[in-house]
Design an enzyme around this catalytic site. Structure first.
Site, mmCIF file in Angstrom:
data_model
loop_
_atom_site.group_PDB
_atom_site.id
_atom_site.type_symbol
_atom_site.label_atom_id
_atom_site.label_comp_id
_atom_site.label_asym_id
_atom_site.label_seq_id
_atom_site.Cartn_x
_atom_site.Cartn_y
_atom_site.Cartn_z
ATOM 1 N N ILE A 1 0.838 -1.194 0.000
ATOM 2 C CA ILE A 1 0.000 0.000 0.000
ATOM 3 C C ILE A 1 0.882 1.257 0.000
ATOM 4 O O ILE A 1 1.605 1.528 0.967
ATOM 5 C CB ILE A 1 -0.960 0.004 1.222
ATOM 6 C CG1 ILE A 1 -1.791 -1.290 1.244
ATOM 7 C CG2 ILE A 1 -1.846 1.257 1.216
ATOM 8 C CD1 ILE A 1 -2.583 -1.597 -0.031
ATOM 9 N N HIS B 1 22.987 7.909 -23.397
ATOM 10 C CA HIS B 1 23.990 8.297 -22.387
ATOM 11 C C HIS B 1 25.042 7.211 -22.207
ATOM 12 O O HIS B 1 26.100 7.463 -21.616
ATOM 13 C CB HIS B 1 23.325 8.591 -21.041
ATOM 14 C CG HIS B 1 22.604 9.891 -20.980
ATOM 15 N ND1 HIS B 1 21.369 10.089 -21.539
ATOM 16 C CD2 HIS B 1 22.957 11.080 -20.427
ATOM 17 C CE1 HIS B 1 20.980 11.339 -21.328
ATOM 18 N NE2 HIS B 1 21.927 11.964 -20.656
ATOM 19 N N GLU C 1 -1.552 0.033 -9.934
ATOM 20 C CA GLU C 1 -2.867 0.562 -10.333
ATOM 21 C C GLU C 1 -3.442 -0.231 -11.513
ATOM 22 O O GLU C 1 -4.104 0.322 -12.392
ATOM 23 C CB GLU C 1 -2.791 2.064 -10.578
ATOM 24 C CG GLU C 1 -2.315 2.774 -9.303
ATOM 25 C CD GLU C 1 -2.681 4.229 -9.203
ATOM 26 O OE1 GLU C 1 -3.614 4.654 -9.881
ATOM 27 O OE2 GLU C 1 -2.035 4.931 -8.409
HETATM 28 N N1 COS Z 1 -16.421 2.153 -13.194
HETATM 29 C C1 COS Z 1 -17.603 1.803 -12.643
HETATM 30 N N2 COS Z 1 -17.942 0.494 -12.382
HETATM 31 C C2 COS Z 1 -17.045 -0.452 -12.717
HETATM 32 C C3 COS Z 1 -15.803 -0.157 -13.295
HETATM 33 C C4 COS Z 1 -15.499 1.217 -13.548
HETATM 34 N N3 COS Z 1 -14.329 1.590 -14.088
HETATM 35 N N4 COS Z 1 -15.131 -1.311 -13.498
HETATM 36 C C5 COS Z 1 -15.928 -2.309 -13.076
HETATM 37 N N5 COS Z 1 -17.073 -1.785 -12.586
HETATM 38 C C6 COS Z 1 -18.231 -2.520 -12.045
HETATM 39 C C7 COS Z 1 -18.805 -3.482 -13.069
HETATM 40 O O1 COS Z 1 -19.748 -2.822 -13.908
HETATM 41 C C8 COS Z 1 -19.451 -4.542 -12.200
HETATM 42 O O2 COS Z 1 -20.710 -4.065 -11.758
HETATM 43 P P1 COS Z 1 -21.972 -5.065 -11.492
HETATM 44 O O3 COS Z 1 -21.650 -5.809 -10.236
HETATM 45 O O4 COS Z 1 -23.131 -4.123 -11.358
HETATM 46 O O5 COS Z 1 -22.046 -5.984 -12.684
HETATM 47 C C9 COS Z 1 -18.516 -4.605 -11.000
HETATM 48 O O6 COS Z 1 -17.801 -3.368 -10.976
HETATM 49 C C10 COS Z 1 -17.533 -5.743 -11.089
HETATM 50 O O7 COS Z 1 -16.803 -5.563 -12.304
HETATM 51 P P2 COS Z 1 -16.197 -6.772 -13.142
HETATM 52 O O8 COS Z 1 -17.224 -7.827 -13.357
HETATM 53 O O9 COS Z 1 -15.541 -6.212 -14.369
HETATM 54 O O10 COS Z 1 -15.117 -7.339 -12.098
HETATM 55 P P3 COS Z 1 -13.922 -8.364 -12.239
HETATM 56 O O11 COS Z 1 -13.777 -9.025 -10.932
HETATM 57 O O12 COS Z 1 -14.088 -9.192 -13.470
HETATM 58 O O13 COS Z 1 -12.636 -7.402 -12.367
HETATM 59 C C11 COS Z 1 -10.870 -6.143 -13.438
HETATM 60 C C12 COS Z 1 -12.369 -6.583 -13.414
HETATM 61 C C13 COS Z 1 -9.931 -7.287 -13.769
HETATM 62 C C14 COS Z 1 -10.795 -5.093 -14.527
HETATM 63 C C15 COS Z 1 -10.537 -5.529 -12.057
HETATM 64 O O14 COS Z 1 -10.468 -6.532 -11.051
HETATM 65 C C16 COS Z 1 -9.234 -4.772 -12.035
HETATM 66 O O15 COS Z 1 -9.173 -3.614 -12.474
HETATM 67 N N6 COS Z 1 -8.175 -5.393 -11.500
HETATM 68 C C17 COS Z 1 -6.936 -4.699 -11.246
HETATM 69 C C18 COS Z 1 -6.985 -4.116 -9.894
HETATM 70 C C19 COS Z 1 -5.936 -3.080 -9.690
HETATM 71 O O16 COS Z 1 -5.849 -2.127 -10.437
HETATM 72 N N7 COS Z 1 -5.156 -3.273 -8.625
HETATM 73 C C20 COS Z 1 -4.178 -2.340 -8.256
HETATM 74 C C21 COS Z 1 -4.576 -1.746 -6.949
HETATM 75 S S1 COS Z 1 -3.918 -0.177 -6.663
HETATM 76 S S2 COS Z 1 -2.030 -0.345 -6.732
#
Ligand code: COS
Length: 385
Positions: free
Chosen positions: A158, A340, A365
């Protein structure tokens, strides 16, 4: 380059942050990298200059410059020190943003206002040992108990975790539902009993940025600190990451511009075979490729920031920005090191630090592989571009 698309106010933001970076940030960057810590005075100076709430509306204590202003700031800070830039980013685009998006008026006044002023530092706690790319499979639990939730579990990697005052924490409230309604966001002051900081990570790059394990043992959080609706935390996290990913694109852009500037300077000064290496066509081609990518990066960062400021959905666009800007940053910093050559490999030059710092941008992210998923799902859902 003439930045004709920016308003007078936005040019002033750039000028202000550029001066701040030149005077207060760049001179400390090597020390921050070596000592693995951002000096408290630098955080205080950043706060004085309004950097910790640049995108946050003025009514919540910020400067109200939106995502375009935020990206300008990230770009300029990233010319100087990635560790400091990412500290500000983790605080603002993924620490403050969840509250701005879904917080109640009272939560905004209590938590967001001091965060936007830089008086309290924020962090975003989603990732767990078993839930990285698959962020929906969290194990940290939040169980309702009267007017409170009792939270148990842990988070890893984190950013700002060990130095934050307020953490946005995502925990499972309904294990049968996962990402679709089973995860809730909580606002957690880090002095809450049951909250502790575990391992502080030692890293390849952004070594001055604090990366920590967080542990929650019987931590009691009142319902008034539930962010948004119970079960809607995953959406809050995903919407927040749309902002975070855009900001990382801006960081990649700023660092890439710095690499190009240093490379042009070096190519003009370094003589081999009796003339500057800039006379060699291969070096000219390297510089041209770097500049071409930078122009494309700049265009997509600010186009996407304008979409965000206009209130449009920009998930696919921010995933695109993250994917291409951070991939190209990797190529650009590698070219800068090649230009460089031996000198760039030595630790007294900033190039090797930029090289190490760049690498995380393709990972955190949401890995760049995850950005492909976000882009492809959107295309398939819409059935077209
Ligand atoms: N904005 C609004 N809603 C969103 C969204 C967005 N950008 N992305 C997903 N959602 C919503 C979906 O619409 C879905 O809603 P419903 O439950 O109503 O159907 C819900 O969130 C779940 O989405 P989804 O089915 O796409 O979830 P998954 O578990 O398949 O995950 C990914 C999708 C892989 C894209 C997601 O887990 C992800 O981004 N993983 C990476 C996480 C990350 O960035 N980690 C780093 C942390 S910070 S260093």
């Amino acid at each position: 380059m003439m930045d004709f698309q920016f308003t007078e106010e936005q040019r002033m933001i750039r000028e202000m942050v550029r001066k701040f970076t030149d005077r207060d940030v760049r001179p400390l960057a090597a020390k921050i990298d070596q000592e693995k810590e951002i000096p408290k005075e630098l955080i205080a100076k950043g706060a004085e200059n309004g950097l910790f709430g640049i995108a946050i509306p003025e009514v919540y204590g910020g400067s109200g410059f939106g995502e375009i202003g935020y990206c300008i700031m990230m770009e300029e800070l990233s010319h100087g020190c990635a560790s400091f830039a990412i500290t500000v980013a983790a605080h603002q685009s993924i620490g403050c943003m969840p509250i701005l998006l879904d917080g109640t008026e009272e939560q905004k006044q209590t938590f967001l206002v001091p965060m936007a002023a830089g008086e309290k530092l924020g962090a975003f706690a989603l990732t767990e040992p078993g839930a990285g790319s698959d962020a929906g499979s969290l194990k940290t639990t939040a169980v309702a108990d009267g007017d409170d939730f009792i939270i148990n579990g842990s988070k890893i990697w984190i950013t700002n975790g060990g130095i934050a005052d307020i953490v946005i924490l995502y925990a499972v409230t309904d294990p049968s539902k996962g990402a679709h309604g089973g995860i809730t966001a909580f606002i957690v002051p880090t002095d809450t009993p049951g909250f502790s900081v575990g391992t502080i990570e030692d890293k390849m790059g952004i070594r001055g940025s604090n990366t920590a394990e967080l542990i929650f043992e019987g931590m009691r959080i009142p319902r008034s600190q539930v962010l948004g609706k119970v079960g809607e935390g995953f959406k809050n996290a995903m919407r927040t990451l749309d902002y975070g990913r855009l900001g990382l694109g801006a960081a990649a852009l700023g660092a890439s511009k710095e690499m190009l500037t240093l490379s042009i300077r070096h190519a003009g000064e370094r003589k081999q075979f009796g003339r500057p290496i800039a006379d060699q066509q291969i070096i000219q081609f390297y510089l041209a490729e770097m500049a071409a990518k930078i122009y494309a990066m700049e265009s997509m960062v600010y186009r996407t920031a304008a979409m965000a400021d206009a209130g449009e959905k920009f998930s696919r666009e921010s995933a695109t920005v993250k994917l291409l800007c951070t991939d190209w940053q990797g190529e650009i910093v590698d070219r800068a090191l090649q230009i460089h050559a031996g000198m760039g490999y030595m630790t007294h030059m900033p190039i090797e630090r930029f090289y190490r710092d760049a690498r995380i941008n393709r990972i955190f992210e949401g890995t760049n592989e995850i950005q492909h998923i976000v882009i492809a799902r959107d295309l398939l859902k819409k059935g077209g571009y």
